[in-house]
Motif scaffolding. Structure first.
Motif, PDB file in Angstrom:
ATOM      1  N   UNK A   1       0.849  -1.171   0.000  1.00 42.33           N
ATOM      2  CA  UNK A   1       0.000   0.000   0.000  1.00 42.33           C
ATOM      3  C   UNK A   1       0.899   1.240   0.000  1.00 42.33           C
ATOM      4  N   UNK A   2       0.585   2.189  -0.829  1.00 40.02           N
ATOM      5  CA  UNK A   2       1.344   3.427  -0.886  1.00 40.02           C
ATOM      6  C   UNK A   2       0.957   4.307   0.293  1.00 40.02           C
ATOM      7  N   UNK A   3       1.987   4.823   0.980  1.00 41.86           N
ATOM      8  CA  UNK A   3       1.751   5.705   2.125  1.00 41.86           C
ATOM      9  C   UNK A   3       2.302   7.090   1.837  1.00 41.86           C
ATOM     10  N   UNK A   4       1.676   8.090   2.457  1.00 42.70           N
ATOM     11  CA  UNK A   4       2.125   9.472   2.349  1.00 42.70           C
ATOM     12  C   UNK A   4       2.750   9.892   3.670  1.00 42.70           C
ATOM     13  N   UNK A   5       3.840  10.650   3.592  1.00 39.34           N
ATOM     14  CA  UNK A   5       4.510  11.163   4.793  1.00 39.34           C
ATOM     15  C   UNK A   5       3.591  12.126   5.542  1.00 39.34           C
ATOM     16  N   UNK A   6       3.743  12.117   6.868  1.00 34.23           N
ATOM     17  CA  UNK A   6       2.955  13.000   7.722  1.00 34.23           C
ATOM     18  C   UNK A   6       3.868  13.929   8.509  1.00 34.23           C
ATOM     19  N   UNK A   7       3.350  15.081   8.864  1.00 34.78           N
ATOM     20  CA  UNK A   7       4.023  15.986   9.774  1.00 34.78           C
ATOM     21  C   UNK A   7       3.451  15.709  11.164  1.00 34.78           C
ATOM     22  N   UNK A   8       4.005  14.718  11.832  1.00 32.56           N
ATOM     23  CA  UNK A   8       3.499  14.265  13.124  1.00 32.56           C
ATOM     24  C   UNK A   8       4.672  13.823  13.983  1.00 32.56           C
ATOM     25  N   UNK A   9       4.575  14.044  15.277  1.00 33.96           N
ATOM     26  CA  UNK A   9       5.667  13.648  16.175  1.00 33.96           C
ATOM     27  C   UNK A   9       5.728  12.143  16.387  1.00 33.96           C
ATOM     28  N   UNK A  10       4.618  11.427  16.187  1.00 34.71           N
ATOM     29  CA  UNK A  10       4.620   9.984  16.441  1.00 34.71           C
ATOM     30  C   UNK A  10       4.389   9.137  15.190  1.00 34.71           C
ATOM     31  N   UNK A  11       3.784   9.717  14.154  1.00 38.17           N
ATOM     32  CA  UNK A  11       3.462   8.967  12.948  1.00 38.17           C
ATOM     33  C   UNK A  11       4.332   9.434  11.781  1.00 38.17           C
ATOM     34  N   UNK A  12       4.914   8.479  11.056  1.00 44.38           N
ATOM     35  CA  UNK A  12       5.781   8.815   9.923  1.00 44.38           C
ATOM     36  C   UNK A  12       5.006   8.904   8.616  1.00 44.38           C
ATOM     37  N   UNK A  13       4.104   7.946   8.388  1.00 48.12           N
ATOM     38  CA  UNK A  13       3.342   7.937   7.135  1.00 48.12           C
ATOM     39  C   UNK A  13       2.037   7.177   7.332  1.00 48.12           C
ATOM     40  N   UNK A  14       1.120   7.390   6.373  1.00 49.36           N
ATOM     41  CA  UNK A  14      -0.186   6.744   6.433  1.00 49.36           C
ATOM     42  C   UNK A  14      -0.658   6.429   5.017  1.00 49.36           C
ATOM     43  N   UNK A  15      -1.362   5.306   4.888  1.00 50.70           N
ATOM     44  CA  UNK A  15      -1.991   4.933   3.629  1.00 50.70           C
ATOM     45  C   UNK A  15      -3.387   4.400   3.907  1.00 50.70           C
ATOM     46  N   UNK A  16      -4.221   4.416   2.883  1.00 51.29           N
ATOM     47  CA  UNK A  16      -5.592   3.940   3.066  1.00 51.29           C
ATOM     48  C   UNK A  16      -6.053   3.235   1.803  1.00 51.29           C
ATOM     49  N   UNK A  17      -6.647   2.064   1.976  1.00 52.00           N
ATOM     50  CA  UNK A  17      -7.245   1.310   0.874  1.00 52.00           C
ATOM     51  C   UNK A  17      -8.757   1.412   1.022  1.00 52.00           C
ATOM     52  N   UNK A  18      -9.412   2.281   0.217  1.00 57.44           N
ATOM     53  CA  UNK A  18     -10.850   2.479   0.384  1.00 57.44           C
ATOM     54  C   UNK A  18     -11.681   1.250   0.022  1.00 57.44           C
ATOM     55  N   UNK A  19     -11.199   0.408  -0.880  1.00 58.08           N
ATOM     56  CA  UNK A  19     -11.949  -0.793  -1.256  1.00 58.08           C
ATOM     57  C   UNK A  19     -11.981  -1.806  -0.114  1.00 58.08           C
ATOM     58  N   UNK A  20     -10.866  -1.924   0.608  1.00 53.19           N
ATOM     59  CA  UNK A  20     -10.768  -2.892   1.708  1.00 53.19           C
ATOM     60  C   UNK A  20     -11.025  -2.259   3.070  1.00 53.19           C
ATOM     61  N   UNK A  21     -11.119  -0.919   3.127  1.00 49.01           N
ATOM     62  CA  UNK A  21     -11.302  -0.183   4.382  1.00 49.01           C
ATOM     63  C   UNK A  21     -10.170  -0.467   5.364  1.00 49.01           C
ATOM     64  N   UNK A  22      -8.934  -0.429   4.838  1.00 49.55           N
ATOM     65  CA  UNK A  22      -7.750  -0.688   5.654  1.00 49.55           C
ATOM     66  C   UNK A  22      -6.908   0.583   5.748  1.00 49.55           C
ATOM     67  N   UNK A  23      -6.612   0.976   6.972  1.00 49.67           N
ATOM     68  CA  UNK A  23      -5.738   2.106   7.260  1.00 49.67           C
ATOM     69  C   UNK A  23      -4.380   1.547   7.659  1.00 49.67           C
ATOM     70  N   UNK A  24      -3.328   1.976   6.976  1.00 47.78           N
ATOM     71  CA  UNK A  24      -1.979   1.506   7.287  1.00 47.78           C
ATOM     72  C   UNK A  24      -1.178   2.669   7.838  1.00 47.78           C
ATOM     73  N   UNK A  25      -0.549   2.457   8.999  1.00 44.37           N
ATOM     74  CA  UNK A  25       0.168   3.519   9.696  1.00 44.37           C
ATOM     75  C   UNK A  25       1.594   3.056   9.968  1.00 44.37           C
ATOM     76  N   UNK A  26       2.551   3.913   9.599  1.00 43.16           N
ATOM     77  CA  UNK A  26       3.954   3.696   9.953  1.00 43.16           C
ATOM     78  C   UNK A  26       4.288   4.670  11.062  1.00 43.16           C
ATOM     79  N   UNK A  27       4.789   4.150  12.178  1.00 39.08           N
ATOM     80  CA  UNK A  27       5.164   4.978  13.310  1.00 39.08           C
ATOM     81  C   UNK A  27       6.610   5.438  13.157  1.00 39.08           C
ATOM     82  N   UNK A  28       6.970   6.492  13.842  1.00 39.52           N
ATOM     83  CA  UNK A  28       8.332   7.022  13.779  1.00 39.52           C
ATOM     84  C   UNK A  28       9.368   5.999  14.241  1.00 39.52           C
ATOM     85  N   UNK A  29       8.973   5.058  15.101  1.00 42.78           N
ATOM     86  CA  UNK A  29       9.907   4.030  15.566  1.00 42.78           C
ATOM     87  C   UNK A  29      10.080   2.894  14.562  1.00 42.78           C
ATOM     88  N   UNK A  30       9.386   2.978  13.412  1.00 39.26           N
ATOM     89  CA  UNK A  30       9.535   1.974  12.360  1.00 39.26           C
ATOM     90  C   UNK A  30       8.451   0.922  12.319  1.00 39.26           C
TER      91      UNK A  30
END
Length: 76
Positions: free
Chosen positions: A1-30
């Motif tokens: 899933x393609x993720x976009x970078x975020x300006x967040x102290x704890x989250x590095x990036x986020x992606x979303x699959x609207x067909x599957x309703x899945x939110x994918x989150x990458x945290x700053x710790x990896x």
């Protein structure tokens, strides 16, 4: 899933699959997690929230099952 970078102290990036309703989150710790059964409207609220980390902790984590995709990076 393609993720976009975020300006967040704890989250590095986020992606979303609207067909599957899945939110994918990458945290700053990896760590990468997927949150299941997240409706489009809730994703929109998350992505526009002033604090994405707070929204994730109060609205997404308690209400949606998750699965871990990768472990956090260990400090050297």
């Amino acid at each position: 899933m393609k993720r976009e970078r975020l300006d967040s102290s704890s989250l590095a990036s986020v992606g979303y699959d609207p067909a599957a309703h899945v939110l994918e989150v990458e945290f700053r710790n990896g760590g990468v997690y997927q949150y299941l059964d997240v409706p489009d409207g809730e994703y929109e609220e998350f992505i526009t929230a002033p604090s994405k980390g707070r929204y994730l902790n109060t609205e997404i984590k308690p209400n949606h099952p998750s699965r871990k995709l990768s472990p956090p990076r260990r400090p050297r």
